[in-house]
Design an enzyme around this catalytic site. Structure first.
Site, PDB file in Angstrom:
ATOM      1  N   GLU A 188       3.274   4.397  -2.694  1.00 40.80           N
ATOM      2  CA  GLU A 188       2.730   5.399  -1.768  1.00 40.80           C
ATOM      3  C   GLU A 188       2.429   4.766  -0.404  1.00 40.80           C
ATOM      4  O   GLU A 188       2.639   5.386   0.634  1.00 40.80           O
ATOM      5  CB  GLU A 188       1.470   6.034  -2.366  1.00 40.80           C
ATOM      6  CG  GLU A 188       1.815   6.877  -3.589  1.00 40.80           C
ATOM      7  CD  GLU A 188       0.595   7.430  -4.293  1.00 40.80           C
ATOM      8  OE1 GLU A 188      -0.222   6.599  -4.772  1.00 40.80           O
ATOM      9  OE2 GLU A 188       0.443   8.649  -4.361  1.00 40.80           O
ATOM     10  N   GLY A 224       0.112   3.484  -6.034  1.00 39.63           N
ATOM     11  CA  GLY A 224      -0.382   3.369  -4.666  1.00 39.63           C
ATOM     12  C   GLY A 224       0.424   2.383  -3.836  1.00 39.63           C
ATOM     13  O   GLY A 224       0.450   2.475  -2.605  1.00 39.63           O
ATOM     14  N   ALA A 241      -2.973   1.069  -7.220  1.00 39.10           N
ATOM     15  CA  ALA A 241      -4.424   0.998  -7.090  1.00 39.10           C
ATOM     16  C   ALA A 241      -4.965   0.135  -8.219  1.00 39.10           C
ATOM     17  O   ALA A 241      -4.297  -0.064  -9.235  1.00 39.10           O
ATOM     18  CB  ALA A 241      -5.005   2.406  -7.169  1.00 39.10           C
ATOM     19  N   GLU A 289       1.751   6.745 -12.430  1.00 42.38           N
ATOM     20  CA  GLU A 289       0.369   7.186 -12.677  1.00 42.38           C
ATOM     21  C   GLU A 289       0.234   8.060 -13.919  1.00 42.38           C
ATOM     22  O   GLU A 289      -0.754   7.992 -14.648  1.00 42.38           O
ATOM     23  CB  GLU A 289      -0.168   7.953 -11.459  1.00 42.38           C
ATOM     24  CG  GLU A 289      -0.555   7.079 -10.276  1.00 42.38           C
ATOM     25  CD  GLU A 289       0.601   6.767  -9.334  1.00 42.38           C
ATOM     26  OE1 GLU A 289       1.766   6.947  -9.746  1.00 42.38           O
ATOM     27  OE2 GLU A 289       0.327   6.351  -8.192  1.00 42.38           O
TER      28      GLU A 289
END
Ligand code: 3HC
Length: 709
Positions: A111, A108, A70, A131
């Site tokens: 993910e 992300g 992200a 993260e």
């Protein structure tokens, strides 16, 4: 900064070729997931679903990576709610989607790949859920999907460490289905996609349960993990929330687990630790940038290097080269010192092998990269040299004279000094423009700060080459202007002084250490002194006292040294030690010595609050950091934070010295320093910059210094 889509270049493209729909993420530099990328993926999947020509889809990253996660810059700010999440769109696709990974698939990014139906990667690819390193947890379903794919234990280890897993290991763990030769990722991905296009049902990670059974057989694994991280994760929430989420993957159905993940993610996003860690992430990238250096500057390439001096520092520097796969020659004119130095390096590696953190094969490889040398002719062809001999001016000058005579034209000459005047050293040579300081910290193979000191004649190209060399050997390079102690040590000296003075005033070493350990340091400063040896600066203090009748020194430390209490090596220092054990034990004898010296010298004794101890130590350094910025000897306050995080063990989740000071506020820091200035005199003179920030309400961490020249 990751860009967003523009009219002529969308962040996500969808192309159809030969029955395959390509979802191409194109958001330079690292394909971070911005709102446009999110929406682009959802739209692309929907197009692929709707197009009868498309039999399967392949997701690829443009540029050097798949997706690095992200967009970290967007955290802590309001974000638009997507009409549909990428994960739901991918999970829900009735046609298979293959994630074809090169470069990094992190956070992300991984993910997103986990929500695809298949994952393939080139051998050099790396995947991970880092993260936790920015104080949050994988919030895109990673804590629920990864345990289903590779089992909760392995998933927890990856998520709590945040480490990058290379493709080969990712295949062995079961994260990716196939490692491809990687010559032409798009072509190979097409072949793979055609092979699975008709397989039904499409495999969804969310539906897998077999690996979760492992936790049922070992229900204590979560508490065991909590226990194992207790020391390192002190004062932090994110690592524990990561464990709680993996536990939820085992105890809750998928959708409930996702809700738990969301709830705990929301708790972390704006936590103090997340803000500090995000700041540290960007500060460590910003520090590489030296304003005013032309983009097209020809930077000399350093492919071969030598280190002069096989003592502890030289050996540690040589290890840093070898650890990064960089061949290095280690020169010491004294054969005995050279052999001892090599033996010390071998021993350091052997300890890692014994601990299991390094393989014997890797140790052998690293040892082979360190080539011993006794004569300057043997290193003459090297592109750069780092000199790490005794910290004495005549010795350093003699070495630089020899280097100037022996080294090929164009070779760069760096001196690893912590305090000596680098211009005096460089001016011995006929090429002062090719000289600079490179200050490393002890132990040099562990500490990451690589302070690059610009001399009066250092050329911009030499400066840039030194900065790059630091990064090439796995360090974090940071610019420093030339001043006494440069930037890192200069900010640290007042801390050391206050540490000694507070003891004279009645604080006890164990109180100071307790405060600093609770603050987040791995060890308190007195325990560190005992480790390094109290005799280290004893001679310097005696010399200074002989030169200057007003020099007051550190009489209590000196008394300990004179009584043979040198620290761990003599079993007694500030603390005492049992044989073969490094645990500091509070020693009433130390208390008696402190009392006695204080009585002899007439030092008034009083008690300290913990807050006063913390502030006395750190505010003194904050004030000095401000003076350095004021003098233009550092580029930015955040560079100083990077140095403290990577050179002095400052707790990362507190962001750094200046970031932490902002949590108190420039005004309060200034007011306190002004009071101490009145009480203790000149050493607490408040910096002008600090006063200005206090008056204007500015942030210390955003303060900038001028360039040194
Ligand atoms: N968001 C925003 N910017 C990012 C970014 C990210 N995730 N990752 C990298 N960048 C920026 C850097 O700030 C830098 O910008 P600059 O050029 O303006 O200074 C640029 O991209 C290049 O980065 P590096 O200098 O770090 O490049 P490297 O090649 O050395 O390293 C990397 C690449 C390993 C991908 C490294 O950048 C990295 O570790 N990035 C962060 C990865 C990460 O933490 N991902 C998780 C994000 S959180 C998340 O995904 C939440 C999710 O669970 C919901």
């Amino acid at each position: 900064m990751p860009g967003d889509a523009t009219a002529d270049r969308p962040a996500v493209r969808f192309e159809v070729e030969d029955g395959i729909g390509f979802i191409i993420i194109d958001n330079p530099p690292v394909n971070a997931i911005s709102p446009d990328v999110r929406e682009g993926i959802v739209t692309a999947v929907e197009k692929g679903e709707a197009d009868p020509k498309v039999k399967a889809m392949v997701m690829l990253g443009a540029g050097r990576s798949f997706i690095a996660g992200a967009d970290i810059r967007a955290f802590g700010k309001p974000r638009p709610t997507p009409r549909r999440t990428t994960y739901d769109a991918l999970d829900g696709s009735t046609k298979p989607v293959v994630a074809a990974i090169h470069g990094y698939a992190l956070g992300g990014g991984l993910e997103t790949a986990l929500a695809c139906h298949y994952r393939i990667a080139v051998p050099t690819a790396k995947v991970g859920l880092p993260e936790v390193l920015i104080g949050i947890l994988p919030g895109g379903g990673g804590t629920q999907r990864l345990p289903r794919l590779i089992g909760p234990k392995a998933a927890m280890e990856m998520i709590v460490s945040g480490r990058h897993v290379p493709a080969g290991e990712a295949k062995a763990l079961g994260i990716i289905d196939m490692v491809l030769p990687g010559k032409d990722l798009r072509k190979e991905a097409v072949a793979f996609a055609k092979g699975i296009a008709d397989k039904r049902p499409v495999p969804r990670v969310r539906d897998r349960v077999e690996k979760l059974a492992e936790a049922k057989a070992d229900p204590g694994m979560f508490d065991a993990m909590r226990k194992s991280i207790a020391r390192k994760a002190r004062n932090q929430k994110a690592p524990y929330h990561c464990i709680a989420c993996v536990e939820a993957a085992v105890t809750q159905p998928f959708d409930e687990g996702i809700a738990t993940e969301r709830r705990l993610f929301n708790e972390l996003e704006n936590s103090d630790e997340a803000k500090a860690l995000r700041y540290a992430f960007f500060a460590e990238r910003e520090v590489a940038k030296i304003p005013g250096v032309p983009k097209d500057l020809q930077v000399p390439e350093i492919k071969t290097a030598a280190v002069i001096g096989a003592g502890t520092m030289g050996g540690g520097i040589a290890m840093s080269f070898a650890d990064s796969g960089f061949p290095v020659k280690l020169l010491d004119a004294n054969r005995e010192v050279l052999e001892k130095g090599l033996a010390r390096i071998r021993n350091n590696y052997a300890v890692s092998v014994k601990r299991g953190s390094l393989s014997q094969e890797e140790m052998d490889k690293r040892m082979a990269l360190i080539e011993p040398a006794e004569a300057y002719e043997a290193i003459a062809d090297c592109d750069a040299v780092i000199e790490a001999v005794f910290e004495q001016m005549p010795v350093k000058k003699a070495v630089f004279g020899k280097l100037d005579a022996a080294m090929k034209p164009g070779a760069l000459l760096f001196t690893n000094t912590s305090a000596l005047e680098i211009d005096e050293i460089a001016n011995v040579t006929k090429r002062p423009e090719a000289g600079a300081g490179t200050a490393l910290f002890v132990p040099a193979h562990v500490m990451k700060t690589f302070e690059v000191v610009e001399g009066a004649k250092t050329s911009p190209a030499t400066l840039a080459a030194a900065m790059k060399l630091g990064r090439d050997i796995g360090k974090i390079s940071a610019y420093a202007g030339n001043c006494d102690g440069f930037v890192a040590n200069r900010t640290r000296i007042p801390f050391n002084l206050e540490q000694g003075l507070m003891i004279e005033e009645g604080a006890l070493p164990e109180q100071v250490d307790k405060v600093m350990v609770e603050f987040g340091y791995p060890l308190g400063p007195f325990a560190v002194n005992d480790m390094s040896g109290l005799d280290i600066s004893y001679d310097t203090r005696k010399r200074r006292a002989a030169e200057n009748p007003n020099y007051r020194g550190l009489p209590i430390t000196d008394r300990l040294v004179e009584m043979g209490r040198l620290g761990q090596k003599t079993g007694k220092g500030w603390y005492r030690y049992e044989k073969g054990d490094r645990t500091p034990i509070v020693d009433p004898e130390t208390h008696a010595i402190i009392k006695q010296v204080a009585a002899e010298k007439g030092f008034a004794q009083r008690t300290f609050t913990d807050e006063e101890v913390l502030r006395r130590l750190l505010f003194s350094s904050v004030n000095e950091a401000c003076k350095i910025l004021e003098e233009g000897k550092a580029i930015r306050a955040s560079d100083i934070d990077v140095m403290w995080l990577n050179g002095f063990g400052f707790p990362r989740y507190r962001g750094g010295l200046m970031f932490w000071a902002d949590t108190i506020g420039a005004r309060e820091v200034y007011n306190q320093i002004a009071i101490w200035h009145q009480r203790y005199g000149a050493r607490w003179r408040p910096s002008r910059l600090l006063q200005e920030l206090a008056e204007t309400g500015g942030l210390l961490r955003e303060a900038k210094g001028r360039m040194a020249k």
